[in-house]
Design an enzyme around this catalytic site. Structure first.
Site, PDB file in Angstrom:
ATOM      1  N   GLU A 199      27.387 -36.780  17.633  1.00  0.00           N
ATOM      2  CA  GLU A 199      26.315 -36.352  16.738  1.00  0.00           C
ATOM      3  C   GLU A 199      24.974 -36.198  17.453  1.00  0.00           C
ATOM      4  OE1 GLU A 199      24.840 -34.979  13.184  1.00  0.00           O
ATOM      5  OE2 GLU A 199      26.911 -35.377  13.774  1.00  0.00           O
TER       6      GLU A 199
ATOM      7  N   ARG B 229      21.376 -19.550  41.826  1.00  0.00           N
ATOM      8  CA  ARG B 229      21.305 -18.178  42.337  1.00  0.00           C
ATOM      9  C   ARG B 229      19.889 -17.805  42.767  1.00  0.00           C
ATOM     10  NH1 ARG B 229      19.808 -14.107  39.242  1.00  0.00           N
ATOM     11  NH2 ARG B 229      21.452 -12.725  40.014  1.00  0.00           N
TER      12      ARG B 229
ATOM     13  N   PRO C  54      20.714 -29.185  21.179  1.00  0.00           N
ATOM     14  CA  PRO C  54      20.330 -28.054  20.335  1.00  0.00           C
ATOM     15  C   PRO C  54      18.850 -28.052  19.958  1.00  0.00           C
ATOM     16  CG  PRO C  54      22.349 -29.069  19.515  1.00  0.00           C
ATOM     17  CD  PRO C  54      21.796 -29.984  20.569  1.00  0.00           C
TER      18      PRO C  54
ATOM     19  N   ASP D 107      16.036  -8.870  38.540  1.00  0.00           N
ATOM     20  CA  ASP D 107      16.897  -9.156  37.398  1.00  0.00           C
ATOM     21  C   ASP D 107      16.156  -8.991  36.088  1.00  0.00           C
ATOM     22  OD1 ASP D 107      19.090  -9.754  38.934  1.00  0.00           O
ATOM     23  OD2 ASP D 107      18.687 -11.904  38.977  1.00  0.00           O
TER      24      ASP D 107
END
Length: 244
Positions: free
Chosen positions: A116, A154, A89, A169
């Site tokens: 954690e 991709r 994160p 894209d």
């Protein structure tokens, strides 16, 4: 490209990486992958890969030893040093530019965490990139790793049927993608824009660029903050502001 994924739950990847475009990419030898359960590398007699944090606190922290040994075991599969990507994160927000950057590599190692967090020495000594797929917390890094693999693979040559698809894209040009239409030309009273039926490719390209810029202006104006706008783009944006 070869991708090694270090995870405590390798079974999570089987369905995603062996279906659809990712499956075809492997059949075309565009990329290969291997999952490694780093629990197999622990020297702990109880087969543990985590421990309580020094200084106290809630949760458990992944120990350095099994992850260090697992990374060292999967290195050397290509002629160039691998990029070692930590899913966490606190990492750099993942975007299309990062996917494009990774797509030029021969070897990626992706580390998926749980609990954690990681012992800080993993970050300091092993990792070249820390990546987060969003400002939220998941139970582990596996889903994020799948996102990274899909977005990178991709972009590899020969993976998509149409080589012009990826550059068009959303985010590849710095703008959101323009609207798309297909047959029929009229559906329940809604018409395909006349310009797309005109056969005039110059006008079609201009319409698509206009729509792409407008969609970005309306939905993701933050993407325009650092964009070098042309005079025509500035005029379009000013006209939209005047309409408001």
């Amino acid at each position: 490209m070869h991708i090694d994924i270090l995870t405590l739950f390798p079974e999570m990847f089987e369905g995603v990486l062996n279906a659809s475009i990712l499956k075809r990419a492997q059949e075309r030898n565009a990329f290969s992958y291997q999952t490694t359960n780093f629990r197999e590398y622990t020297l702990n007699k109880h087969n543990k890969v985590d421990d309580y944090p020094y200084g106290g606190g809630a949760g458990l922290v992944l120990s350095p030893q099994p992850i260090f040994d697992a990374v060292e075991a999967v290195k050397g599969k290509t002629d160039t040093p691998p990029r070692v990507v930590l899913m966490c994160p606190q990492g750099e927000p993942y975007n299309q530019r990062k996917a494009e950057d990774f797509s030029y590599e021969e070897h990626l190692i992706i580390i998926c965490g749980h609990y954690e967090g990681f012992d800080e020495r993993i970050r300091q000594e092993l990792v070249t990139d820390e990546v987060s797929i969003g400002d939220y917390v998941l139970t582990g890094g596996e889903l994020g790793a799948m996102v990274v693999v899909d977005s990178v693979v991709r972009l590899l040559p020969g993976v998509l049927g149409n080589e012009s698809s990826a550059p068009r894209d959303s985010f590849s040009s710095g703008l959101l993608e323009h609207p798309h239409y297909t047959r029929p030309a009229e559906f329940r009273g809604a018409q395909v824009p006349d310009v797309l039926l005109s056969g005039n490719h110059a006008k079609i390209d201009e319409w698509r660029h206009y729509q792409s810029l407008k969609r970005t202006y309306e939905r993701r104006p933050d993407l325009l903050l650092n964009r070098a706008l042309s005079d025509k783009e500035k005029a379009w944006i000013q006209a939209w502001k005047d309409e408001e």
